[in-house]
Design an enzyme around this catalytic site. Structure first.
Site, short mmCIF file in Angstrom:
data_model
loop_
_atom_site.label_atom_id
_atom_site.label_comp_id
_atom_site.label_asym_id
_atom_site.label_seq_id
_atom_site.Cartn_x
_atom_site.Cartn_y
_atom_site.Cartn_z
CB SER A 184 -2.66 2.19 4.24
OG SER A 184 -3.53 1.07 4.26
CE1 TYR B 138 0.81 -1.35 2.25
CE2 TYR B 138 -0.98 -1.25 3.84
CZ TYR B 138 -0.44 -0.89 2.62
OH TYR B 138 -1.13 -0.05 1.78
P1 NAD Z 1 0.14 -0.46 -7.39
O1 NAD Z 1 0.92 -1.69 -7.13
O2 NAD Z 1 -0.91 -0.46 -8.44
O3 NAD Z 1 1.11 0.78 -7.68
C1 NAD Z 1 2.27 1.00 -6.92
C2 NAD Z 1 3.36 1.52 -7.84
O4 NAD Z 1 4.52 1.80 -7.03
C3 NAD Z 1 3.79 0.50 -8.89
O5 NAD Z 1 3.82 1.09 -10.17
C4 NAD Z 1 5.18 0.09 -8.45
O6 NAD Z 1 6.05 -0.25 -9.53
C5 NAD Z 1 5.65 1.34 -7.72
N1 NAD Z 1 6.74 1.02 -6.80
C6 NAD Z 1 6.78 -0.01 -5.91
N2 NAD Z 1 7.96 -0.01 -5.27
C7 NAD Z 1 8.67 1.04 -5.76
C8 NAD Z 1 9.96 1.54 -5.51
N3 NAD Z 1 10.78 0.95 -4.62
N4 NAD Z 1 10.39 2.63 -6.20
C9 NAD Z 1 9.58 3.21 -7.12
N5 NAD Z 1 8.35 2.76 -7.41
C10 NAD Z 1 7.89 1.68 -6.74
O7 NAD Z 1 -0.52 -0.09 -5.99
P2 NAD Z 1 -1.54 1.07 -5.56
O8 NAD Z 1 -2.72 0.40 -5.00
O9 NAD Z 1 -1.65 2.10 -6.60
O10 NAD Z 1 -0.71 1.66 -4.33
C11 NAD Z 1 -0.21 2.98 -4.29
C12 NAD Z 1 0.00 3.37 -2.84
O11 NAD Z 1 -1.28 3.34 -2.19
C13 NAD Z 1 0.88 2.44 -2.03
O12 NAD Z 1 1.69 3.19 -1.15
C14 NAD Z 1 -0.11 1.58 -1.26
O13 NAD Z 1 0.43 1.07 -0.09
C15 NAD Z 1 -1.18 2.59 -1.00
N6 NAD Z 1 -2.50 2.04 -0.68
C16 NAD Z 1 -3.23 1.38 -1.60
C17 NAD Z 1 -4.47 0.90 -1.26
C18 NAD Z 1 -5.35 0.17 -2.23
O14 NAD Z 1 -6.39 -0.33 -1.80
N7 NAD Z 1 -5.02 0.09 -3.50
C19 NAD Z 1 -4.97 1.09 0.04
C20 NAD Z 1 -4.18 1.77 0.95
C21 NAD Z 1 -2.96 2.27 0.58
#
Ligand code: NAD
Length: 260
Positions: free
Chosen positions: A145, A158
Site C-alpha cells: 500500500s 496497517y
Molecule cells: P476489500 O475489503 O474490498 O477486499 C478484501 C478482501 O479480503 C475481502 O473479500 C475480505 O473478505 C478478504 N479478507 C479479509 N481478511 C481476510 C482473511 N483473514 N482471510 C481471507 N480473506 C480475507 O479491500 P480491497 O480494497 O480490495 O483490498 C485488497 C488489498 O489491497 C488489501 O490488502 C488492502 O490493504 C490493499 N490496498 C487497498 C487499497 C485501496 O485503496 N482499496 C489501497 C492500498 C492497499
C-alpha cells in the site's frame, strides 16, 4: 489477449475489490483460478461475475482465513490437487483496521491487523514458494500500500503490516530469483473498493462522500483509482511479460506519493 491460457493463479481476497477485479481480468485472459477468501458470499459473487464475463473459465472457490497457517497450507494443497501447478500468486487479502492515534491504538486491533496483513502474506509466500521452487517457475505479487512506503497517520497496525509486506517482498525476491521466480509488491493509493468506502466512513461518517472528494482533491489526477486499473498492473506482473522485474514495489496512486 490470452496471456493466461493454461496458467494457474491463486488470488487471496478474491471475493471483493482488487482481488475480484483481478480475478475477472485473468479469467477473461484464460487463467485457471483458485480464489481464496474468508467471505464465502463474496467468492460466490465473483464466480457469478466470471461466469458472465468468461463462461469457460475454470475456477475453484476456497473459503479460508489467510491468518491461519494451516488454512494457508490447505489452499495451496487444494490448488495443486485440482490444477497440478501454480504459475501466479496474487497475495492480496487484507484489512484496514480501526483508525486511531498511536497512543489510543488498540493492542488487540494491532495484533488483528498484523495477523491478516503481515502473517497472512508470509504464510502465503512460505507455502506457495515451496511449490514454485520445485517447479522452477512462478510469479508473485504481494499487495502492500502507499501506507507501506509512506506515513499516513492513524494507522499503526496497517502501516506496520504494509511496511512489513514490502520487507517480505524484497527479502524473498532476492532468495528466489535464482529459481526463475519473480516477487514484486504493489503499493496502491486510494482505489474505490468496499475497504476505502469503510475507511472514508471512519473519517467522514454519513458525509463520507464529501470526505472522499476532499481526500482526492490533493491527488495529481483528482480522482480515486479504479480496481480495474490495479488489476491491469497485477496482470502484467503475473503474465510472463515482466520476467526481469523482481523485488520492485510499484506505486499505483496517480502520482500522489511523490507529491511534495
Ligand atoms: P476489500 O475489503 O474490498 O477486499 C478484501 C478482501 O479480503 C475481502 O473479500 C475480505 O473478505 C478478504 N479478507 C479479509 N481478511 C481476510 C482473511 N483473514 N482471510 C481471507 N480473506 C480475507 O479491500 P480491497 O480494497 O480490495 O483490498 C485488497 C488489498 O489491497 C488489501 O490488502 C488492502 O490493504 C490493499 N490496498 C487497498 C487499497 C485501496 O485503496 N482499496 C489501497 C492500498 C492497499
Amino acid at each position: 489477449m490470452d496471456r493466461f491460457k493454461d496458467k494457474v493463479v491463486i488470488i487471496t481476497g478474491g471475493g471483493s475489490g482488487l482481488g475480484q477485479a483481478t480475478a475477472l481480468q485473468l479469467a477473461k485472459e484464460g487463467a485457471k483460478l483458485s480464489l481464496v477468501d474468508l467471505n464465502e458470499k463474496g467468492l460466490e459473487e465473483t464466480k457469478v461475475k466470471i461466469s458472465e464475463a468468461a463462461p469457460t473459465a475454470e475456477i475453484i472457490l476456497i473459503t479460508a482465513n489467510v491468518a491461519d497457517p494451516q488454512a494457508s497450507q490447505n489452499y495451496v494443497n487444494k490448488t495443486m490437487e485440482t490444477f497440478g501447478k501454480i504459475d501466479g500468486f496474487f497475495n492480496n487479502a487484507g484489512i484496514e483496521g480501526k483508525q486511531d492515534l498511536t497512543e489510543d491504538f488498540g493492542v488487540d486491533e494491532f495484533d488483528k491487523v498484523l495477523n491478516v496483513n503481515l502473517k497472512g502474506v508470509f504464510y502465503g509466500l512460505k507455502y506457495v514458494l515451496k511449490v514454485m521452487k520445485e517447479q522452477g517457475f512462478g510469479s508473485i505479487v504481494n499487495t502492500a500500500s502507499v501506507g507501506g512506503i509512506r506515513g499516513v497517520g492513524n494507522q499503526s497496525g496497517y502501516a506496520a503490516s504494509k511496511h512489513g509486506v514490502v520487507g517480505l517482498t524484497r527479502n524473498s525476491a532476492i532468495e528466489y530469483g535464482q529459481y526463475g521466480i519473480t516477487i514484486n509488491a504493489i503499493a496502491p493509493g486510494a482505489i474505490m473498493t468496499p475497504m476505502v468506502e469503510g475507511s472514508l466512513k471512519q473519517i467522514g461518517g454519513e458525509n463520507w462522500e464529501e470526505a472522499g472528494k476532499e481526500f482526492v482533491s490533493v491527488n495529481p489526477m483528482k480522482r480515486f483509482g479504479k480496481p480495474e486499473e490495479v488489476a491491469n498492473v497485477v496482470s502484467f506482473l503475473l503474465s510472463g511479460e515482466a520476467t526481469f522485474v523482481n523485488a520492485a514495489v510499484i506505486n499505483i496512486d496517480g502520482g500522489q506519493s511523490y507529491k511534495y
